[in-house]
Design an enzyme around this catalytic site. Structure first.
Site, short mmCIF file in Angstrom:
data_model
loop_
_atom_site.label_atom_id
_atom_site.label_comp_id
_atom_site.label_asym_id
_atom_site.label_seq_id
_atom_site.Cartn_x
_atom_site.Cartn_y
_atom_site.Cartn_z
N SER A 119 39.28 36.06 29.73
CA SER A 119 40.18 35.21 30.54
C SER A 119 41.14 34.52 29.57
O SER A 119 40.79 34.28 28.40
CB SER A 119 39.36 34.15 31.28
OG SER A 119 40.22 33.13 31.77
N TYR A 163 32.98 27.44 31.35
CA TYR A 163 33.48 28.80 31.61
C TYR A 163 34.39 29.25 30.46
O TYR A 163 34.27 30.37 29.96
CB TYR A 163 34.24 28.78 32.94
CG TYR A 163 34.96 30.07 33.28
CD1 TYR A 163 34.27 31.19 33.73
CD2 TYR A 163 36.35 30.16 33.15
CE1 TYR A 163 34.94 32.36 34.06
CE2 TYR A 163 37.02 31.33 33.47
CZ TYR A 163 36.32 32.42 33.93
OH TYR A 163 36.98 33.59 34.25
N LYS A 193 34.17 32.50 27.84
CA LYS A 193 35.20 33.52 27.70
C LYS A 193 35.72 33.61 26.26
O LYS A 193 36.10 34.69 25.80
CB LYS A 193 36.33 33.26 28.70
CG LYS A 193 35.90 33.45 30.16
CD LYS A 193 35.43 34.89 30.42
CE LYS A 193 35.15 35.18 31.88
NZ LYS A 193 34.83 36.59 32.14
N1 LIG Z 1 40.54 35.86 39.34
C1 LIG Z 1 41.02 35.25 38.26
O1 LIG Z 1 41.98 34.42 38.31
C2 LIG Z 1 40.45 35.56 36.90
C3 LIG Z 1 41.13 35.08 35.77
C4 LIG Z 1 40.62 35.36 34.52
C5 LIG Z 1 39.47 36.11 34.38
N2 LIG Z 1 38.83 36.56 35.49
C6 LIG Z 1 37.61 37.35 35.28
O2 LIG Z 1 37.70 38.54 36.02
C7 LIG Z 1 36.38 39.00 36.33
C8 LIG Z 1 36.29 39.36 37.80
O3 LIG Z 1 36.59 38.23 38.58
P1 LIG Z 1 37.24 38.33 40.03
O4 LIG Z 1 38.32 37.33 40.06
O5 LIG Z 1 37.52 39.74 40.38
O6 LIG Z 1 36.03 37.75 40.91
P2 LIG Z 1 35.46 38.11 42.35
O7 LIG Z 1 36.49 38.73 43.21
O8 LIG Z 1 34.77 36.89 42.83
O9 LIG Z 1 34.38 39.25 42.03
C9 LIG Z 1 33.26 38.98 41.25
C10 LIG Z 1 32.35 40.19 41.22
O10 LIG Z 1 31.24 39.92 40.37
C11 LIG Z 1 30.02 40.10 41.11
N3 LIG Z 1 29.04 39.20 40.56
C12 LIG Z 1 29.08 37.85 40.53
N4 LIG Z 1 27.98 37.36 39.91
C13 LIG Z 1 27.24 38.43 39.55
C14 LIG Z 1 26.01 38.60 38.87
N5 LIG Z 1 25.28 37.56 38.47
N6 LIG Z 1 25.55 39.84 38.65
C15 LIG Z 1 26.27 40.92 39.07
N7 LIG Z 1 27.43 40.83 39.72
C16 LIG Z 1 27.91 39.60 39.95
C17 LIG Z 1 30.40 39.87 42.56
O11 LIG Z 1 29.55 40.53 43.46
P3 LIG Z 1 28.18 39.85 44.07
O12 LIG Z 1 28.54 38.42 44.39
O13 LIG Z 1 27.88 40.68 45.26
O14 LIG Z 1 27.17 39.98 42.99
C18 LIG Z 1 31.78 40.53 42.59
O15 LIG Z 1 31.65 41.92 42.68
C19 LIG Z 1 35.44 37.89 35.87
O16 LIG Z 1 34.95 38.21 34.59
C20 LIG Z 1 36.35 36.67 35.77
O17 LIG Z 1 35.87 35.75 34.82
C21 LIG Z 1 39.28 36.30 36.75
#
Ligand SMILES: NC(=O)c1ccc[n+]([C@@H]2O[C@H](COP(=O)([O-])OP(=O)(O)OC[C@H]3O[C@@H](n4cnc5c(N)ncnc54)[C@H](OP(=O)(O)O)[C@@H]3O)[C@@H](O)[C@H]2O)c1
Length: 274
Positions: free
Chosen positions: A167, A180, A184
């Site tokens: 991130s 968090y 990261k």
């Molecule tokens: N969205 C942003 O602005 C942003 C920015 C920077 C970085 N990121 C990074 O991008 C990645 C994906 O985030 P996203 O925004 O796509 O989030 P999201 O839409 O909430 O999706 C999160 C995914 O992770 C799964 N998950 C959560 N906890 C888990 C666990 N303990 N074990 C296995 N699976 C788990 C969830 O499924 P279940 O709940 O069914 O397990 C879901 O498939 C993360 O690493 C996040 O830190 C996101």
């Protein structure tokens, strides 16, 4: 001065280096039931990979896998999806996931460590210990263990690509998300350290650092009007991103096109950190 000719053969002479194809490759994507992970998994299958979708809920994963398989059956590109539930912070569950993939598919070419959590939004000095433990369990220990499990198998095969979703908060921390952001930053350190250890074994390790992307994960920030506005003011492109806008970086890092890239952090943030 003209550089002296070298006799070392270069992978850049390999025509595969020009291809974005993932045909024949097996990829594991954690957190693939929605958001960025789902977008990456769909794109990998569309480029010919067999993709193992993982997250905690089998039912949701099954629905995404069926949709990918239907889509791929329609175009005949050779990609397909398999759904295996796994809690990404639990060592036994991760071991079982990797063992099953190896048993059923015979290889693991690409790992996308993407499942992460951010259960506490607030002042660091008030943060409860459980929030620290939970964030570290999934975002750091889980990523580390999955890297180990993938890399051991990739080293044995003499090739592989690991992509850790970090991130921009790992580069530039922000208030209210200190724990968090720490994890990261740890993911970026893990990526660079492993890249150095594994380069000679032909295993590449890179990270992607997304900025604000519209997913369930980011809803707390996007739904907060004043914080969202402040974020957009600081973003040269003037908007937040969509999950599909992370896909190009993931495809590049998974494919032979990035054969000379390891230890890199690809920032996809609309210019926020510029
Ligand atoms: N969205 C942003 O602005 C942003 C920015 C920077 C970085 N990121 C990074 O991008 C990645 C994906 O985030 P996203 O925004 O796509 O989030 P999201 O839409 O909430 O999706 C999160 C995914 O992770 C799964 N998950 C959560 N906890 C888990 C666990 N303990 N074990 C296995 N699976 C788990 C969830 O499924 P279940 O709940 O069914 O397990 C879901 O498939 C993360 O690493 C996040 O830190 C996101």
């Amino acid at each position: 001065m003209t550089p002296s000719p070298t006799t070392t053969s270069s992978p850049s002479e390999d025509p595969r280096a020009q291809e974005l194809s993932l045909a024949g490759k097996v990829a594991i994507v954690t957190g693939a039931s929605r958001g960025i992970g789902e977008a990456i998994a769909r794109a990998f299958a569309a480029h010919g990979a067999t993709v193992v979708l993982s997250s905690r809920t089998q039912e949701t994963l099954d629905a995404v896998a069926s949709s990918i398989n239907e889509e791929q059956a329609g175009v005949g590109g050779g990609g397909r999806a398999l759904a295996i539930a796994c809690h990404a912070g639990k060592p036994d569950a991760l071991e079982a996931l990797f063992a099953r993939v190896e048993d059923e598919l015979g290889r693991i070419d690409v790992l996308v460590n993407n499942a992460a959590t951010n259960p506490y939004f607030g002042a660091a000095i008030e943060a409860p210990e459980w929030a620290f433990d939970k964030t570290v369990e999934v975002n750091l220990k889980g990523y580390f263990l999955a890297c180990q499990l993938a890399a051991r198998r990739m080293v044995a095969r003499g090739s592989g690509s690991i992509i850790n979703i970090a991130s921009i908060l790992g580069i530039k921390p922000a208030p209210m998300q200190v724990i968090y952001a720490m994890t990261k930053a740890g993911v970026i350190s893990l990526t660079k350290g492993l890249a150095q250890e594994l380069g000679a074994k032909h295993v590449r390790v890179n990270a992607i650092a997304p900025g604000l992307i519209e997913t369930q994960f980011a809803s707390a920030l996007i739904d907060n009007e004043s914080m969202h506005r402040a974020h957009l003011r600081a973003t040269p492109l003037g908007r937040h991103g969509q999950p599909n806008e992370i896909v190009g970086a993931a495809l590049y890092l998974a494919s032979e096109m990035s054969s000379f890239t390891t230890g890199a952090v690809m920032v996809c943030d609309g210019g926020f950190t510029a």
